[in-house]
Scaffold this motif. Structure first.
Motif, PDB file in Angstrom:
ATOM      1  N   GLN A  90      36.386  36.593  44.025  1.00  0.00           N
ATOM      2  CA  GLN A  90      37.173  37.439  44.926  1.00  0.00           C
ATOM      3  C   GLN A  90      37.161  36.891  46.349  1.00  0.00           C
ATOM      4  O   GLN A  90      36.127  36.432  46.848  1.00  0.00           O
ATOM      5  CB  GLN A  90      36.634  38.877  44.918  1.00  0.00           C
ATOM      6  CG  GLN A  90      36.871  39.623  43.615  1.00  0.00           C
ATOM      7  CD  GLN A  90      36.256  41.013  43.636  1.00  0.00           C
ATOM      8  OE1 GLN A  90      35.037  41.158  43.539  1.00  0.00           O
ATOM      9  NE2 GLN A  90      37.104  42.035  43.753  1.00  0.00           N
ATOM     10  N   SER A  91      38.318  36.948  47.006  1.00  0.00           N
ATOM     11  CA  SER A  91      38.428  36.600  48.425  1.00  0.00           C
ATOM     12  C   SER A  91      38.513  37.890  49.223  1.00  0.00           C
ATOM     13  O   SER A  91      39.287  38.792  48.885  1.00  0.00           O
ATOM     14  CB  SER A  91      39.671  35.741  48.677  1.00  0.00           C
ATOM     15  OG  SER A  91      39.564  34.510  48.003  1.00  0.00           O
ATOM     16  N   ALA A 125      43.776  37.877  48.996  1.00  0.00           N
ATOM     17  CA  ALA A 125      43.782  36.504  48.492  1.00  0.00           C
ATOM     18  C   ALA A 125      43.969  35.500  49.619  1.00  0.00           C
ATOM     19  O   ALA A 125      44.674  35.761  50.606  1.00  0.00           O
ATOM     20  CB  ALA A 125      44.888  36.335  47.449  1.00  0.00           C
TER      21      ALA A 125
END
Length: 287
Positions: A90-91, A125
């Protein structure tokens, strides 16, 4: 409206799941705009320069006469605790924030010691490595320190950025290149700017009209260590048209290539791609 998803909020000493309300209607930060924030990024399991972003938040608060209440090292530890809820895939956009709660005698100046603090973590993202944007001129300029708190990452500065972006988008562009008060190239509406000409990397010299970013400094160090000549200098919009490459530098995307500036196209991006590769290689070494 939230910026991202999978939101976590730190407020009043603990982490909460979701987008928690944190400000009251009478808080000074709402009606006088006394708020500051900073942004960091979690991606590929690393959160580069988080300490520097926390330190800058406290400097921004002081510039806006808001009393910082959380030491930078403590803030970093709180953020890292909150980030443990996310997976390495995950960003996350990391946003610690202060705002003034009360005003002093006339209500305008923030009351010392009356400070709200929160942290927002949002999954957002990272842009694709091959993404490139377009830029145009804008009639709106960066202010000087005598006019605005240019030495802070302050919420009250961002409506000016929004005007720049709205103008650019109305013209069919993705961002804007912005002049300082003297008419020289300062940065873009959202990030610092670099030009490349004949293999030399050029970036506007910090003159107090814009924040010389943490990521910008990291690119300068990385590129110089890689053998590039990097000059901080006075630049014009004509220099931008004459450049071989342009790229933007900011926390959100780290490097954003520019493919067009008001009809001038930049079909090749070797230095831009090298700057991004160097940053990612360095970031991978960070805890």
């Amino acid at each position: 409206m939230a910026f991202g998803t999978a939101i976590r909020t730190y407020f009043e000493g603990k982490w909460h799941e979701g987008d928690l309300p944190v400000m009251r209607a009478a808080d000074h930060g709402i009606w006088q705009g006394s708020s500051v924030f900073d942004g960091a990024r979690l991606f590929d399991g690393v959160c580069p320069d988080l300490d520097k972003h926390c330190e800058r938040l406290n400097r921004s608060a002081e510039a806006l006469m808001i009393t910082p209440t959380v030491a930078a090292a403590e803030m970093e530890a709180i953020i890292r605790e909150g980030l443990q809820a996310y997976s390495p895939s995950q960003s996350v956009y990391v946003r610690p924030m202060y705002w003034a709660i009360h005003g002093s005698k006339l209500g305008i100046t923030p009351l010392a010691g009356a400070t709200g603090f929160a942290i927002s973590l949002e999954e957002v993202a990272m842009p694709a490595p091959d993404f490139a944007t377009t830029v145009t001129r804008t009639r709106f300029r960066r202010p000087v320190i005598e006019d605005a708190v240019c030495n802070a990452k302050a919420g009250c500065l961002y409506p000016n950025n929004a005007r720049m972006l709205a103008e650019a988008e109305a013209k069919g562009y993705g961002n804007a290149l912005v002049a300082d008060a003297m008419g020289n190239l300062a940065e873009s509406a959202t990030a610092n700017v670099f030009l490349v000409k004949d293999g030399v990397v050029l970036t506007p010299i910090p003159n107090g009209t814009f924040l010389a970013g943490i990521t910008r400094a990291r690119h300068i160090a990385n590129l110089r260590a890689d053998g590039f000549e990097v000059r901080e200098t006075v630049l014009s919009f004509e220099d931008a048209h004459a450049a071989d490459e342009i790229f933007l530098s900011g926390n959100f995307a780290k490097v954003t290539a520019v493919k067009e500036f008001d009809g001038t196209h930049y079909p090749h991006r070797p230095v831009t791609d090298r700057a991004r590769a160097l940053y990612m290689q360095w970031a991978a070494t960070q805890a």
